[in-house]
Design a protein around this motif. Structure first.
Motif, PDB file in Angstrom:
ATOM      1  N   PHE A 123       0.835  -1.200   0.000  1.00  0.00           N
ATOM      2  CA  PHE A 123       0.000   0.000   0.000  1.00  0.00           C
ATOM      3  C   PHE A 123       0.872   1.253   0.000  1.00  0.00           C
ATOM      4  O   PHE A 123       1.894   1.321   0.680  1.00  0.00           O
ATOM      5  N   PHE A 124       0.433   2.256  -0.783  1.00  0.00           N
ATOM      6  CA  PHE A 124       1.142   3.533  -0.842  1.00  0.00           C
ATOM      7  C   PHE A 124       2.587   3.321  -1.280  1.00  0.00           C
ATOM      8  O   PHE A 124       3.513   3.959  -0.781  1.00  0.00           O
ATOM      9  N   GLY A 125       2.783   2.381  -2.219  1.00  0.00           N
ATOM     10  CA  GLY A 125       4.124   2.091  -2.717  1.00  0.00           C
ATOM     11  C   GLY A 125       5.036   1.486  -1.673  1.00  0.00           C
ATOM     12  O   GLY A 125       6.260   1.564  -1.791  1.00  0.00           O
ATOM     13  N   GLY A 126       4.435   0.858  -0.656  1.00  0.00           N
ATOM     14  CA  GLY A 126       5.224   0.243   0.399  1.00  0.00           C
ATOM     15  C   GLY A 126       5.642   1.192   1.491  1.00  0.00           C
ATOM     16  O   GLY A 126       6.303   0.789   2.463  1.00  0.00           O
ATOM     17  N   ARG A 127       5.242   2.478   1.386  1.00  0.00           N
ATOM     18  CA  ARG A 127       5.649   3.468   2.392  1.00  0.00           C
ATOM     19  C   ARG A 127       4.711   3.509   3.596  1.00  0.00           C
ATOM     20  O   ARG A 127       5.014   4.195   4.580  1.00  0.00           O
ATOM     21  N   MET A 128       3.611   2.794   3.509  1.00  0.00           N
ATOM     22  CA  MET A 128       2.648   2.820   4.601  1.00  0.00           C
ATOM     23  C   MET A 128       2.037   1.428   4.726  1.00  0.00           C
ATOM     24  O   MET A 128       1.084   1.089   4.041  1.00  0.00           O
ATOM     25  N   ALA A 129       2.598   0.616   5.582  1.00  0.00           N
ATOM     26  CA  ALA A 129       2.113  -0.756   5.747  1.00  0.00           C
ATOM     27  C   ALA A 129       0.771  -0.760   6.473  1.00  0.00           C
ATOM     28  O   ALA A 129       0.554  -0.007   7.432  1.00  0.00           O
ATOM     29  N   LEU A 130      -0.135  -1.609   6.008  1.00  0.00           N
ATOM     30  CA  LEU A 130      -1.454  -1.731   6.622  1.00  0.00           C
ATOM     31  C   LEU A 130      -1.486  -2.918   7.584  1.00  0.00           C
ATOM     32  O   LEU A 130      -0.731  -3.874   7.436  1.00  0.00           O
ATOM     33  N   ARG A 131      -2.388  -2.843   8.547  1.00  0.00           N
ATOM     34  CA  ARG A 131      -2.526  -3.900   9.552  1.00  0.00           C
ATOM     35  C   ARG A 131      -3.769  -4.730   9.243  1.00  0.00           C
ATOM     36  O   ARG A 131      -4.899  -4.331   9.546  1.00  0.00           O
ATOM     37  N   ALA A 132      -3.581  -5.891   8.615  1.00  0.00           N
ATOM     38  CA  ALA A 132      -4.708  -6.754   8.280  1.00  0.00           C
ATOM     39  C   ALA A 132      -5.408  -7.266   9.535  1.00  0.00           C
ATOM     40  O   ALA A 132      -6.633  -7.473   9.538  1.00  0.00           O
ATOM     41  N   ASP A 133      -4.656  -7.468  10.623  1.00  0.00           N
ATOM     42  CA  ASP A 133      -5.275  -7.965  11.855  1.00  0.00           C
ATOM     43  C   ASP A 133      -6.241  -6.946  12.441  1.00  0.00           C
ATOM     44  O   ASP A 133      -7.311  -7.310  12.952  1.00  0.00           O
ATOM     45  N   LEU A 134      -5.904  -5.655  12.342  1.00  0.00           N
ATOM     46  CA  LEU A 134      -6.803  -4.619  12.847  1.00  0.00           C
ATOM     47  C   LEU A 134      -8.037  -4.484  11.954  1.00  0.00           C
ATOM     48  O   LEU A 134      -9.138  -4.220  12.445  1.00  0.00           O
ATOM     49  N   ALA A 135      -7.852  -4.665  10.646  1.00  0.00           N
ATOM     50  CA  ALA A 135      -9.001  -4.654   9.740  1.00  0.00           C
ATOM     51  C   ALA A 135      -9.942  -5.803  10.062  1.00  0.00           C
ATOM     52  O   ALA A 135     -11.172  -5.649  10.047  1.00  0.00           O
ATOM     53  N   THR A 136      -9.369  -6.972  10.377  1.00  0.00           N
ATOM     54  CA  THR A 136     -10.189  -8.134  10.752  1.00  0.00           C
ATOM     55  C   THR A 136     -10.986  -7.843  12.016  1.00  0.00           C
ATOM     56  O   THR A 136     -12.194  -8.139  12.091  1.00  0.00           O
ATOM     57  N   GLU A 137     -10.333  -7.269  13.027  1.00  0.00           N
ATOM     58  CA  GLU A 137     -11.034  -6.950  14.270  1.00  0.00           C
ATOM     59  C   GLU A 137     -12.181  -5.971  14.020  1.00  0.00           C
ATOM     60  O   GLU A 137     -13.268  -6.113  14.599  1.00  0.00           O
ATOM     61  N   ALA A 138     -11.949  -4.983  13.167  1.00  0.00           N
ATOM     62  CA  ALA A 138     -12.981  -3.991  12.883  1.00  0.00           C
ATOM     63  C   ALA A 138     -14.188  -4.633  12.205  1.00  0.00           C
ATOM     64  O   ALA A 138     -15.338  -4.363  12.564  1.00  0.00           O
ATOM     65  N   LEU A 139     -13.938  -5.514  11.221  1.00  0.00           N
ATOM     66  CA  LEU A 139     -15.053  -6.154  10.525  1.00  0.00           C
ATOM     67  C   LEU A 139     -15.764  -7.169  11.403  1.00  0.00           C
ATOM     68  O   LEU A 139     -16.981  -7.369  11.268  1.00  0.00           O
ATOM     69  N   GLU A 140     -15.034  -7.804  12.306  1.00  0.00           N
ATOM     70  CA  GLU A 140     -15.674  -8.743  13.221  1.00  0.00           C
ATOM     71  C   GLU A 140     -16.661  -8.037  14.141  1.00  0.00           C
ATOM     72  O   GLU A 140     -17.646  -8.633  14.589  1.00  0.00           O
ATOM     73  N   SER A 141     -16.415  -6.748  14.419  1.00  0.00           N
ATOM     74  CA  SER A 141     -17.317  -5.989  15.293  1.00  0.00           C
ATOM     75  C   SER A 141     -18.619  -5.614  14.601  1.00  0.00           C
ATOM     76  O   SER A 141     -19.573  -5.182  15.256  1.00  0.00           O
ATOM     77  N   LEU A 142     -18.679  -5.756  13.276  1.00  0.00           N
ATOM     78  CA  LEU A 142     -19.889  -5.423  12.520  1.00  0.00           C
ATOM     79  C   LEU A 142     -20.920  -6.524  12.706  1.00  0.00           C
ATOM     80  O   LEU A 142     -20.665  -7.689  12.400  1.00  0.00           O
ATOM     81  N   GLN A 143     -22.075  -6.160  13.223  1.00  0.00           N
ATOM     82  CA  GLN A 143     -23.122  -7.144  13.530  1.00  0.00           C
ATOM     83  C   GLN A 143     -23.840  -7.575  12.254  1.00  0.00           C
ATOM     84  O   GLN A 143     -24.982  -7.206  11.990  1.00  0.00           O
ATOM     85  N   LEU A 144     -23.114  -8.379  11.478  1.00  0.00           N
ATOM     86  CA  LEU A 144     -23.623  -8.865  10.204  1.00  0.00           C
ATOM     87  C   LEU A 144     -23.318 -10.352  10.117  1.00  0.00           C
ATOM     88  O   LEU A 144     -22.221 -10.778  10.481  1.00  0.00           O
ATOM     89  N   PRO A 145     -24.264 -11.176   9.668  1.00  0.00           N
ATOM     90  CA  PRO A 145     -24.004 -12.625   9.590  1.00  0.00           C
ATOM     91  C   PRO A 145     -22.886 -12.935   8.592  1.00  0.00           C
ATOM     92  O   PRO A 145     -22.641 -12.177   7.657  1.00  0.00           O
TER      93      PRO A 145
END
Length: 665
Positions: A376-398
């Protein structure tokens, strides 16, 4: 050399036209707490030699943000006796949804206690029926100034017809209270319709000092780094204007960023011999969509911001709250919503690891595999897939996290497709006859998916799409619009030689204020026309200056038939306004580099697409040389954006270096 810098909700983009005609780019995170700092950061990061730059063009959301957050100057309004509540009463239109039971009117940009009346009157024909007493007016206005009002809007009844009282009152206030910022409606919006004229002038007074202060700080920062040239600002009409006009014309900047993007889209379409385009600009907060048949975007004379009508020329666009930072949530009925609320740059999506906890579109893109965290961003800004997972898990959707991500992406695609239909099919335009030009950080990710939803088969992805709005600042013409009210039945004298001379005189006076040499620009002349009794008008431009009533009617009815499908030659017509447009063409010659990543390996990785897990090719966009193609599913990565090629689509690198995505038959 020229530089263009555009501030977005999440990133600030820079494009630099170098001495040899090639362009270089830069991209840094935006700094919401100190907006102009991001501009200076972008310049320093790109190592731009400001001392050698001739022109610096800038697009910013400062005016829009000040209005949306109601963080402008302490504003007062002076109006005619008996008209104190024009802004409060409004038009009684229910903006957005007429069926809302608990509708709340848009909040006025001026407090009622800061509205005062002066005893004067000019009738609808421009005749003075009640003279203005300046001393009495000062006695009425002075207490309001003493209570802390620092910016004042003057909007007297029928001043568009005769500005005598406004001009005298403004001159008196500027003399007796030189610390006060004064904005008169005949200078800001000299058009009829009391509510719209009053709102426009008041909004200009509300955001004008904020914009002026911002521009002054930016100019000082650039000067301290060695810049000696002219600072230009992008306007909502797709043209740039000198920064000296910023404070007095702040309302012209409300849609500057999206307008710059449309200007860039037209440039890229033209160089690829594409005539009819729909633009899709997906950023961090919202998506802007416009239509440009024959590469001519529709220009409107009024735009609406936060429910308030603003009389200023602007590129006609539809905006939806669908950006990379748009937050996914479940409404009271248990249904999934995406946007309009956004995580913005701070705290940003959860995967940014800046404190954001709520699930966003960017988090869904990471979970779906469309964005690879390390690239992401040419490698200058690494993203946290684990935090994205936690955020989506909090969404009350089946469903699983992957299914939730897919649902979010489908929803945001649907929202953007609705915006495309709003500017096309709802106006009688078949989008299948157009090419979708997708740009912005998220446009190339979703462009082909949105095109699929509306039945379009071609998507153009320009060079370095994530910084297209900044690129538009380099290729935009200087455009300044002037208007003169002229309410009368259409006749042969409506736009005769004398009327044209009056409009051109206004344009010359405006150009002189901006220090434009007489031989550096041209002036176009037109008129706002309507059938007698209609509530709205259409602007037509006369290619040869003066025009007869018959010629103006022909121009109007051709445009009326194109927009609405009919014309009525038996109906009488009215002239509402005369318009002038100062245009100085941009003569810059640009060449975008065609990068080549020789020897780049193709990688295979699973992605979630349309409810299915598929194996997709991942490769650098630069590895696709001109003339080469790749069939989807594929993901092409670059520094400013990511291009997603869905199954049944093929991406081809054109000779220009731009990508054409086409759907298989």
């Amino acid at each position: 050399m020229q530089v263009g810098v555009e501030i977005g909700g999440t990133f600030t983009d820079l494009v630099w036209l170098q001495e040899d005609g090639t362009v270089a780019t830069g991209k840094v995170p935006s700094t919401p707490g100190n907006i102009h700092q991001a501009v200076l950061d972008a310049v320093r990061t790109a190592s731009v030699p400001l001392a050698k730059v001739d022109q610096f063009s800038h697009g910013s959301t400062v005016a829009t943000n000040a209005l949306l957050t109601r963080r402008g100057s302490s504003t007062g309004l002076v109006t005619t006796l008996g008209f104190r509540d024009v802004v409060e009463i409004g038009t009684h239109d229910r903006v957005g949804n007429i069926y809302t039971a608990f509708y709340r009117k848009p909040k006025a940009p001026v407090l009622r206690r800061n509205v005062c009346e002066v005893d004067e009157r000019i009738n609808a024909s421009g005749k003075v029926t009640q003279p203005l007493d300046l001393d009495a007016a000062w006695a009425t206005i002075r207490p309001m100034i003493e209570q802390g009002v620092s910016s004042l809007a003057i909007c007297l009844l029928n001043a568009y017809r005769n500005p005598e009282h406004e001009a005298r009152l403004a001159a008196m206030l500027r003399e007796r209270a030189p610390e006060l910022e004064v904005f008169a409606s005949h200078e800001v919006s000299p058009e009829f319709r009391e509510y719209e004229r009053t709102v426009t002038t008041t909004v200009n007074a509300f955001v004008g000092p904020v914009v002026k202060g911002y521009v002054d700080r930016l100019a000082a920062g650039l000067a301290s780094d060695g810049y000696k040239g002219a600072l230009r600002l992008m306007q909502s009409n797709g043209g740039i204007m000198p920064a000296a006009a910023a404070g007095s014309n702040a309302v012209r900047m409300l849609l500057s960023g999206p307008a710059a993007g449309v200007r860039a889209a037209i440039w890229f379409a033209r160089r690829n011999d594409i005539q009819d385009i729909l633009t899709l600009d997906m950023g961090g907060t919202s998506t802007d969509v416009a239509v440009a048949p024959k590469l001519e975007p529709r220009i409107v004379s009024e735009l609406t911001v936060d429910g308030l009508p603003i009389r200023t020329t602007a590129v006609d666009m539809a905006t939806v709250g669908a950006g990379g930072g748009s937050i996914a949530s479940i409404d009271a009925g248990g249904f999934l919503n995406v946007g309009p609320a956004s995580a913005g740059a701070v705290p940003g999506p959860a995967c940014y690891d800046r404190g954001g906890k709520l699930p966003t579109v960017t988090d869904a893109q990471v979970i779906a595999g469309l964005l690879r965290p390390a690239r992401f961003f040419g490698g200058r800004m690494a993203l946290r897939a684990d935090l994205a997972t936690e955020a989506l898990e909090s969404l009350q959707l089946p469903g699983t996290v992957g299914e939730k991500a897919d649902a979010i992406l489908r929803m945001v695609n649907s929202n953007m497709a609705a915006a495309v239909r709003l500017v096309s099919t709802s106006r009688g335009i078949d989008p299948r006859d157009f090419t979708l030009l997708a740009y912005g950080g998220g446009g190339p990710v979703h462009g082909a998916m949105v095109a699929d939803e509306v039945g379009m088969g071609r998507v153009l992805i320009p060079w370095s799409p994530g910084i297209s709005s900044a690129f538009g600042l380099l290729v935009a013409d200087l455009i300044v619009d002037v208007v003169r009210a002229k309410m009368e039945p259409l006749s042969d004298v409506s736009l005769d030689d004398e009327s044209v001379a009056q409009v051109k005189a206004l344009c010359t006076a405006e150009a002189d204020k901006l220090d434009l040499p007489p031989d550096s620009y041209t002036v176009d002349v037109g008129a706002d026309l309507r059938y007698t009794g209609q509530g709205f008008e259409i602007t037509v431009w006369s290619a040869h200056g003066a025009a007869t009533a018959t010629q103006l009617r022909e121009l109007f009815e051709a445009e009326h038939a194109r927009r609405y499908g009919y014309a009525r030659s038996s109906l009488s017509m009215q002239v509402v306004n005369l318009r002038g447009r100062i245009v100085r063409k941009n003569a810059a010659q640009l060449t975008t580099p065609v990068a080549a990543a020789s020897g780049a390996e193709r990688e295979m990785q699973d992605i979630v697409f349309a409810g299915e897990t598929r194996s997709a090719i991942f490769m650098p966009r630069a590895a696709l040389a001109p003339g080469q193609s790749i069939a989807g599913p594929a993901v092409l990565e670059e520094n400013t954006s990511t291009v997603v090629v869905p199954p049944t689509w093929t991406a081809t690198c054109l000779p220009s270096g731009d990508l054409m995505l086409e759907k298989s038959a």
